[in-house]
Design a protein around this motif. Structure first.
Motif, mmCIF file in Angstrom:
data_model
loop_
_atom_site.group_PDB
_atom_site.id
_atom_site.type_symbol
_atom_site.label_atom_id
_atom_site.label_comp_id
_atom_site.label_asym_id
_atom_site.label_seq_id
_atom_site.Cartn_x
_atom_site.Cartn_y
_atom_site.Cartn_z
ATOM 1 N N VAL A 136 45.864 26.513 40.419
ATOM 2 C CA VAL A 136 45.774 27.959 41.757
ATOM 3 C C VAL A 136 46.480 29.876 40.893
ATOM 4 O O VAL A 136 45.543 30.405 41.374
ATOM 5 C CB VAL A 136 46.927 27.569 43.161
ATOM 6 C CG1 VAL A 136 47.230 28.889 44.045
ATOM 7 C CG2 VAL A 136 46.192 26.217 43.944
ATOM 8 N N PHE A 137 47.312 29.660 40.573
ATOM 9 C CA PHE A 137 47.850 30.518 40.088
ATOM 10 C C PHE A 137 47.041 30.760 38.815
ATOM 11 O O PHE A 137 46.984 32.291 38.398
ATOM 12 C CB PHE A 137 49.187 29.756 39.975
ATOM 13 C CG PHE A 137 50.477 30.078 41.052
ATOM 14 C CD1 PHE A 137 50.144 31.440 41.457
ATOM 15 C CD2 PHE A 137 50.783 28.969 41.353
ATOM 16 C CE1 PHE A 137 51.595 31.564 42.928
ATOM 17 C CE2 PHE A 137 51.532 29.211 42.882
ATOM 18 C CZ PHE A 137 51.757 29.959 43.724
ATOM 19 N N VAL A 139 44.014 30.276 38.758
ATOM 20 C CA VAL A 139 42.980 31.174 39.031
ATOM 21 C C VAL A 139 43.028 32.544 39.124
ATOM 22 O O VAL A 139 42.202 33.471 39.608
ATOM 23 C CB VAL A 139 42.194 30.576 40.145
ATOM 24 C CG1 VAL A 139 41.021 31.145 41.526
ATOM 25 C CG2 VAL A 139 41.006 28.845 39.366
ATOM 26 N N ARG A 140 44.230 32.660 40.659
ATOM 27 C CA ARG A 140 44.941 33.670 41.212
ATOM 28 C C ARG A 140 44.848 34.870 39.887
ATOM 29 O O ARG A 140 44.652 35.909 40.277
ATOM 30 C CB ARG A 140 45.773 33.893 41.477
ATOM 31 C CG ARG A 140 45.677 32.521 43.468
ATOM 32 C CD ARG A 140 47.045 32.978 43.958
ATOM 33 N NE ARG A 140 47.858 34.320 44.338
ATOM 34 C CZ ARG A 140 48.484 34.293 44.677
ATOM 35 N NH1 ARG A 140 49.151 33.207 45.645
ATOM 36 N NH2 ARG A 140 49.364 35.410 44.797
ATOM 37 N N HIS A 141 45.765 34.445 38.431
ATOM 38 C CA HIS A 141 45.858 35.228 37.836
ATOM 39 C C HIS A 141 44.330 36.144 37.263
ATOM 40 O O HIS A 141 44.197 37.467 36.887
ATOM 41 C CB HIS A 141 46.377 35.272 36.228
ATOM 42 C CG HIS A 141 46.256 35.299 35.468
ATOM 43 N ND1 HIS A 141 46.778 36.513 34.608
ATOM 44 C CD2 HIS A 141 45.322 35.147 34.552
ATOM 45 C CE1 HIS A 141 46.236 36.580 33.968
ATOM 46 N NE2 HIS A 141 45.686 36.301 33.185
ATOM 47 N N LEU A 143 41.739 36.037 38.778
ATOM 48 C CA LEU A 143 41.141 37.384 40.129
ATOM 49 C C LEU A 143 41.851 38.592 39.646
ATOM 50 O O LEU A 143 41.119 39.331 39.519
ATOM 51 C CB LEU A 143 40.733 36.319 41.069
ATOM 52 C CG LEU A 143 39.721 34.721 41.896
ATOM 53 C CD1 LEU A 143 40.381 34.799 42.725
ATOM 54 C CD2 LEU A 143 38.746 35.866 41.452
ATOM 55 N N ALA A 144 42.770 38.067 40.041
ATOM 56 C CA ALA A 144 43.349 39.901 40.032
ATOM 57 C C ALA A 144 43.121 40.703 38.921
ATOM 58 O O ALA A 144 42.999 42.298 38.879
ATOM 59 C CB ALA A 144 45.308 39.442 39.349
#
Length: 233
Positions: A136-137, A139-141, A143-144
């Motif tokens: 999850v993190f 993927v978040r990285h 995207l950001a």
């Protein structure tokens, strides 16, 4: 303790340095084996994939191997060799293992089994070590990073707007108060109101509900700007 020779697992998987001596540092995800050999799945956070360390009891003492339990932090030196097993192209034949941090198998909560989200919420300091939260993190990285790169390539400036503010912006700004005063017995003015002059900011402050006002000020000077907060509602 020498850290300068450390190689990350991602680098090994990218370069496949067969025949090279390397040093890995990470934590144990699982350990299995028998009296003749131990297989340690090591992870260092550089990639979600674990890396297999093969430990020969003739080279690594039984006392050290007993401490290589799930969650333990290790420094492993050895030779990268082609793997004979399925699932990995190479593995590390350990010549030395140093236990940097032990993990009591009776107390360490993330044992190799399925855990519910409620359980992981209760152990938030460790949940990033699970595959779910690690993914999850990552993927978040990604995207950001993509969003920031897009705006940067377009010539926009990223503005950090205040988290603590006295501005109400769009209303409901008093929802999350920030104060150093004892609200059970706050100082009072002669009129009976709370004396915020004695507070840290010398005024009533809250967590911001919007960075709009500061964003408008920045736009008047830097033109193309963007901000992501954080904001609290």
């Amino acid at each position: 303790m020498a850290f300068n020779k450390r190689v990350k697992i991602k680098t090994i998987l990218d370069t496949h340095p067969i025949g090279t001596e390397v040093t890995l540092m990470g934590w144990v995800r699982t350990k299995r084996g028998n009296k003749n050999v131990s297989f340690i799945a090591l992870n260092d956070g550089s990639i979600i994939t674990n890396y297999q360390v093969v430990a020969d009891p003739n080279l690594i003492s039984e006392e050290i191997l007993k401490k290589c339990t799930t969650g333990a932090c290790l420094k492993v030196t050895g030779n990268v060799v082609e793997s004979q097993g399925a699932g990995q192209s190479s593995e590390l034949n350990a010549t030395a293992i140093e236990v940097l941090g032990e993990a009591d198998p009776e107390k360490y909560p993330l044992q190799p089994k399925k855990h519910s989200m409620e359980f992981l919420r209760e152990n938030a300091h460790l949940r990033m070590r699970t595959n779910t939260f690690s993914a999850v993190f990552r993927v978040r990285h990604a995207l950001a990073f993509a969003v920031h790169k897009y705006f940067n390539d377009k010539g926009f400036f990223y503005i950090h707007t205040p988290i603590i503010t006295a501005s109400d912006a769009e209303g409901a700004g008093e929802t999350f108060k920030v104060t150093t005063l004892d609200l059970k017995n706050p100082p009072r003015t002669t009129e009976g109101a709370i004396d915020y002059k004695q507070d840290f900011f010398e005024r009533e402050t809250n967590l911001t509900v919007s960075g709009q006002l500061e964003g408008e000020l920045a736009a008047m000077a830097l033109a193309d700007i963007y901000t992501f907060g954080p904001t609290f509602r």
